[in-house]
Design a protein around this motif. Structure first.
Motif, PDB file in Angstrom:
ATOM      1  N   ARG A 273      14.620  -7.480  -4.874  1.00 48.16           N
ATOM      2  CA  ARG A 273      14.399  -8.720  -5.607  1.00 48.16           C
ATOM      3  C   ARG A 273      12.892  -8.927  -5.773  1.00 48.16           C
ATOM      4  O   ARG A 273      12.086  -8.284  -5.094  1.00 48.16           O
ATOM      5  CB  ARG A 273      15.054  -9.907  -4.912  1.00 48.16           C
ATOM      6  N   VAL A 274      12.529  -9.841  -6.646  1.00 45.33           N
ATOM      7  CA  VAL A 274      11.118 -10.035  -6.974  1.00 45.33           C
ATOM      8  C   VAL A 274      10.295 -10.315  -5.722  1.00 45.33           C
ATOM      9  O   VAL A 274       9.182  -9.796  -5.556  1.00 45.33           O
ATOM     10  CB  VAL A 274      10.959 -11.174  -8.000  1.00 45.33           C
ATOM     11  N   THR A 275      10.825 -11.155  -4.850  1.00 43.02           N
ATOM     12  CA  THR A 275      10.230 -11.451  -3.537  1.00 43.02           C
ATOM     13  C   THR A 275       8.924 -12.243  -3.670  1.00 43.02           C
ATOM     14  O   THR A 275       8.782 -13.322  -3.116  1.00 43.02           O
ATOM     15  CB  THR A 275       9.993 -10.174  -2.723  1.00 43.02           C
ATOM     16  N   GLY A 276       7.947 -11.685  -4.363  1.00 43.74           N
ATOM     17  CA  GLY A 276       6.663 -12.352  -4.571  1.00 43.74           C
ATOM     18  C   GLY A 276       5.792 -11.529  -5.487  1.00 43.74           C
ATOM     19  O   GLY A 276       5.900 -10.301  -5.521  1.00 43.74           O
ATOM     20  N   LYS A 277       4.895 -12.203  -6.236  1.00 47.42           N
ATOM     21  CA  LYS A 277       4.080 -11.499  -7.220  1.00 47.42           C
ATOM     22  C   LYS A 277       3.093 -10.531  -6.582  1.00 47.42           C
ATOM     23  O   LYS A 277       2.710  -9.530  -7.186  1.00 47.42           O
ATOM     24  CB  LYS A 277       3.332 -12.517  -8.088  1.00 47.42           C
ATOM     25  N   GLN A 278       2.660 -10.832  -5.359  1.00 48.58           N
ATOM     26  CA  GLN A 278       1.641 -10.001  -4.715  1.00 48.58           C
ATOM     27  C   GLN A 278       2.241  -9.035  -3.688  1.00 48.58           C
ATOM     28  O   GLN A 278       1.502  -8.407  -2.936  1.00 48.58           O
ATOM     29  CB  GLN A 278       0.604 -10.902  -4.024  1.00 48.58           C
TER      30      GLN A 278
END
Length: 493
Positions: A273-278
């Motif tokens: 999943r995307v989880t976080g942009k960084q």
């Protein structure tokens, strides 16, 4: 006017890919077509079929470009996509073996296998004769309004007027041949517009087209006649549209959704999943379908609330029920945004319950959403809302090459009888003039592939047009069998 108190909402989907069969596979080429086909076109078509079976009418406006329709009907593409679906099943089976010690990933592999199997069964039944029979049934059921466009999705403002007219008329002919209906509306490629183009639209029988909201200075609450013509334009309402997808943000970037860019390369599946942009790809959390489904419900509610609030604000401003047009690429739903089809269905079911009239562009006009005439500026839906993506410094050489190609094309002599080789030459010129190549270069998205495609089609055109002996005929790229070069070179025909 509709008795619904809130106003009218129109969803417009633009379905388009450049011609991809026989031009590479991975990472750019046929794989792009098959992913969009499996994850966007199949589920969106299934959604529309369900609505049709329920007796729903005028649910949305669907644009299908002629070059995409040709691919979805092409015998080679149909065969190889069927093989791709089988490979998808095999990859899911392999994943279930590799991930058997991890319960979360094992369940994900099982869900992927079921999805692949369902897609294959759907394809083998509903799609076995190509897309056109299915699309025709949807058009006949009036669940949607079909809009068309020029042959190969060229950026029309940069075309010679004769070539622009030929591309549009022949594109509309193609849709009529496949579907039995000639579209009255078009999605202008890239929403590209130059002053005066409405006259060409009127001559071709086009009554309505899309522009981006800034072309109307954000005043998108009604369709507007363009200049002194009877052709009307609809503007995308960016305040609403950008809730879903914008250059900077939107629902698909939420941490709970499946990450488009992160692959489990050992099986060719997207397991994160995307989880976080960084967050680095290897550190992203496993995809959780239940978590994603709950987020879809929240985003359906958010979007419906946004539409209702926007319609109320517009009604207060204009003193009457207003219109909101949200327009997206079809490929966003399922291909780029895995959860997109579920969100789409949720929104189209929830909006009427919230008192919003859901309709097509045609239906919006029938409901009376027509404002005063407007003079449009040169514009597009690209960066800066001008032409820079397709006419900027990064692609100056391509613009020059395309202008020279058009001059050579128009210098050809029209034969008295139809010439299959000349037809192929014009076909190649049309493929070279696709707007996709400049877009991919400007956005640095497979730029080498795009430049190569533009060059290959231009070189083939020159070889065919010059009648060079021994030049193999590019029959694999004979996209439009009805294309008659004389209609371009002798426009009086």
């Amino acid at each position: 006017m509709s008795t619904n108190p809130e106003g009218t909402f129109c969803l417009v989907l633009h379905s388009h890919l450049p011609w991809l069969p026989h031009h590479g596979s991975w990472p750019v080429g046929e794989e792009w077509l098959y992913q969009a086909w499996a994850h966007s076109y199949l589920p969106v078509a299934n959604l529309l079929r369900r609505f049709a079976e329920e007796g729903r009418r005028d649910v949305l406006t669907l644009g299908v470009t002629p070059v995409l329709a040709a691919q979805l009907d092409d015998p080679y593409a149909l065969r190889t996509f069927h093989e791709w679906l089988g490979h998808w099943q095999l990859r899911a089976l392999q994943a279930s073996t590799l991930w058997r010690s991890d319960e979360v990933l094992r369940d994900l592999a099982a869900a992927e296998y079921l999805a692949a199997t369902s897609a294959q069964e759907d394809f083998e039944t509903t799609w076995r004769h190509g897309f056109s029979p299915l699309l025709r049934s949807l058009v006949d059921s009036e669940v949607l309004e079909l809009i068309g466009g020029p042959l190969t999705h060229p950026f029309q403002p940069l075309l010679d007027e004769r070539i622009r007219s030929f591309a549009l008329r022949t594109g509309l002919d193609d849709t009529e041949l496949r579907i039995g209906h000639r579209p009255e509306g078009i999605w202008a490629p890239e929403c590209g517009y130059a002053p005066g183009m409405e006259d060409g639209y009127a001559a071709a029988g086009v009554r309505r087209f899309l522009v981006d909201g800034p072309s109307l200075h954000g005043d998108t609450a009604a369709a507007r006649p363009v200049g002194s013509s009877d052709v009307v334009c609809f503007g995308r309402d960016l305040e609403v549209t950008y809730r879903v997808w914008s250059p900077k943000a939107g629902y698909p970037g939420h941490a709970h959704y499946r990450d488009f860019h992160t692959w489990a390369h050992e099986v060719g599946l997207k397991a994160s999943r995307v989880t976080g942009k960084q967050i680095a790809p290897q550190d992203k959390a496993p995809y959780d379908p239940a978590l994603a489904a709950e987020t879809v419900r929240l985003h359906v509610k958010d979007f419906v609330d946004t539409v209702v609030a926007r319609l109320r604000a517009l009604r207060e401003q204009h003193g009457r029920p207003s219109l909101v047009v949200a327009a997206f690429d079809t490929e966003l739903f399922g291909h780029w945004w895995h959860e997109g089809p579920a969100w789409l269905e949720g929104v189209l079911r929830a909006l009427p319950e919230a008192g919003v009239r859901v309709s097509t562009l045609r239906g919006a006009l029938e409901a009376g959403h027509l404002g005063a005439p407007v003079d449009l500026p040169a514009s597009s839906w690209g960066s800066g809302k001008d032409w820079r993506v397709w006419d900027g410094e990064q692609v100056a050489d391509m613009v020059e090459a395309n202008a020279a190609l058009q001059r050579r094309l128009l210098a050809l002599t029209a034969p008295a009888l139809r010439d299959p080789v000349l037809d192929l030459a014009v076909n190649e010129a049309m493929l070279a003039l696709s707007s996709d190549w400049a877009f991919m270069v400007t956005k640095d998205s497979a730029a080498d592939y795009a430049r190569r495609r533009a060059r290959v089609h231009t070189e083939r055109f020159d070889a065919l047009a010059q009648g060079k002996k021994g030049v193999p005929l590019p029959l694999d790229d004979r996209v439009f069998g009805h294309l008659d070069a004389r209609l371009l070179l002798r426009p009086d025909r």
